[in-house]
Write an enzyme that holds these catalytic residues in place. Structure first.
Site, PDB file in Angstrom:
ATOM      1  N   LYS A   1      62.778  27.122  21.816  1.00  0.00           N
ATOM      2  CA  LYS A   1      61.359  27.366  22.074  1.00  0.00           C
ATOM      3  C   LYS A   1      61.149  28.777  22.619  1.00  0.00           C
ATOM      4  O   LYS A   1      60.160  29.431  22.303  1.00  0.00           O
ATOM      5  CB  LYS A   1      60.793  26.336  23.061  1.00  0.00           C
TER       6      LYS A   1
ATOM      7  N   HIS B   1      64.653  19.749  28.192  1.00  0.00           N
ATOM      8  CA  HIS B   1      65.841  20.129  28.960  1.00  0.00           C
ATOM      9  C   HIS B   1      66.953  19.097  28.795  1.00  0.00           C
ATOM     10  O   HIS B   1      68.131  19.451  28.615  1.00  0.00           O
ATOM     11  CB  HIS B   1      65.503  20.238  30.457  1.00  0.00           C
TER      12      HIS B   1
ATOM     13  N   GLN C   1      62.147  37.314  37.228  1.00  0.00           N
ATOM     14  CA  GLN C   1      61.485  37.279  35.923  1.00  0.00           C
ATOM     15  C   GLN C   1      59.994  36.966  36.010  1.00  0.00           C
ATOM     16  O   GLN C   1      59.337  36.820  34.976  1.00  0.00           O
ATOM     17  CB  GLN C   1      62.185  36.290  34.997  1.00  0.00           C
TER      18      GLN C   1
ATOM     19  N   ASN D   1      62.101  21.359  37.201  1.00  0.00           N
ATOM     20  CA  ASN D   1      60.912  20.698  36.657  1.00  0.00           C
ATOM     21  C   ASN D   1      61.238  20.185  35.260  1.00  0.00           C
ATOM     22  O   ASN D   1      60.537  20.473  34.289  1.00  0.00           O
ATOM     23  CB  ASN D   1      59.715  21.650  36.647  1.00  0.00           C
TER      24      ASN D   1
ATOM     25  N   GLN E   1      63.831  35.098  23.834  1.00  0.00           N
ATOM     26  CA  GLN E   1      64.796  35.040  24.927  1.00  0.00           C
ATOM     27  C   GLN E   1      66.180  34.656  24.410  1.00  0.00           C
ATOM     28  O   GLN E   1      67.196  35.239  24.822  1.00  0.00           O
ATOM     29  CB  GLN E   1      64.327  34.031  25.973  1.00  0.00           C
TER      30      GLN E   1
END
Length: 285
Positions: free
Chosen positions: A150, A33, A57, A28, A154
């Site tokens: 962002k 990206h 996840q 997506n 993580q």
């Protein structure tokens, strides 16, 4: 662009390359990206992108089944961005047996913030990323993996994982890409209604305001941060949001700031639900 679906196919496609540059995604794809792919391209001798929606996840009530799959559009974008190898495994390719061996990240870093509200999330992320890194970089003496900033927590968790397992991989951060009104680009922005999209920028604005207030109060952060955070969450809640957290943390370890921490040492992070869509964002301050 070479498209492969299995780990043996991927390793065969990369056999002639010594330093892949890798961008893992769940598809997506949006401009954020693609910016990571373009950032990765000059960093290695082959640009590799994965598309895999990782069941591990997602919590049971989250959007795994409805997560957008946009295969043809994703392929066109990656082709235009100069991707050399697209790895698109099926679930049976990446998890041929139940994945009972998992990577458990440091709870001091992974069980706070996102980990508090999404228990098990970072275990799922670390496990799939470790498996993807193993698939891409097997037999390589060096490589590069690019992750978007962002997802700030993580990025920190994965960087620590790579360091502690002594993987020969440089983890590179990609700057958050934003719309003209400063909303962070996200695959989940597509869930927003027109009215929600207009409102969504308020999370970014709230975090920027919290950051300014925190820097102004730098000498008294331990005493004042909680009050500043509560005010920010109350203000966002008054607009119809359901905030999980808006918080000021140290960049180095995501722990609470100490007196004297100021500009250059801090990051503000937030997660909040607008309607049925949960958005996250952050700003280094």
């Amino acid at each position: 662009m070479h498209i492969v679906h299995t780990i043996p196919e991927l390793r065969a496609a990369l056999a002639a390359y010594s330093k892949p540059a890798f961008v893992p995604t769940m598809g997506n794809l949006h401009d954020g990206h693609i910016a990571l792919v373009r950032q990765a391209k000059p960093l290695g001798d082959a640009t590799v992108v994965s598309i895999f929606v990782n069941r591990l996840q997602f919590l049971p009530h989250e959007d795994f089944d409805s997560y957008p799959r946009t295969w043809e559009a994703d392929c066109a974008k990656l082709q235009a961005a100069g991707c050399d190898v697209l790895f698109a495994p099926r679930e049976s390719d990446l998890y041929p047996q139940p994945q009972t061996f998992k990577v458990q990240p440091d709870p001091q870093l992974a069980d706070i913030l996102e980990g508090q509200f999404r228990p098990g999330f970072f275990t799922g992320v670390c496990t799939v990323v470790m498996k993807l890194l193993s698939a891409v970089f097997a037999g390589k003496s060096q490589g590069v993996a690019v992750f978007g900033q962002k997802d700030y927590q993580q990025l920190m968790v994965l960087r620590r994982m790579v360091q502690q397992f002594a993987l020969p991989i440089d983890v590179v951060a990609g700057q958050t890409q934003r719309a003209a009104d400063a909303l962070a680009l996200s695959s989940r922005n597509g869930y927003l209604s027109e009215a929600e999209r207009a409102e969504a920028v308020q999370l970014s604005l709230a975090l920027q305001a919290l950051g300014r207030d925190a820097v102004a109060a730098a000498q008294a952060l331990p005493e004042q941060c909680a009050a500043l955070e509560a005010q920010a969450m109350q203000a966002l809640g008054a607009r119809g949001w359901q905030p999980d957290y808006l918080t000021v943390r140290r960049r180095s370890d995501l722990q609470l700031p100490q007196a004297g921490d100021g500009a250059g040492a801090l990051v503000v992070l937030g997660a909040a639900r607008l309607g049925n869509t949960r958005l996250i964002d952050n700003f280094e301050i």
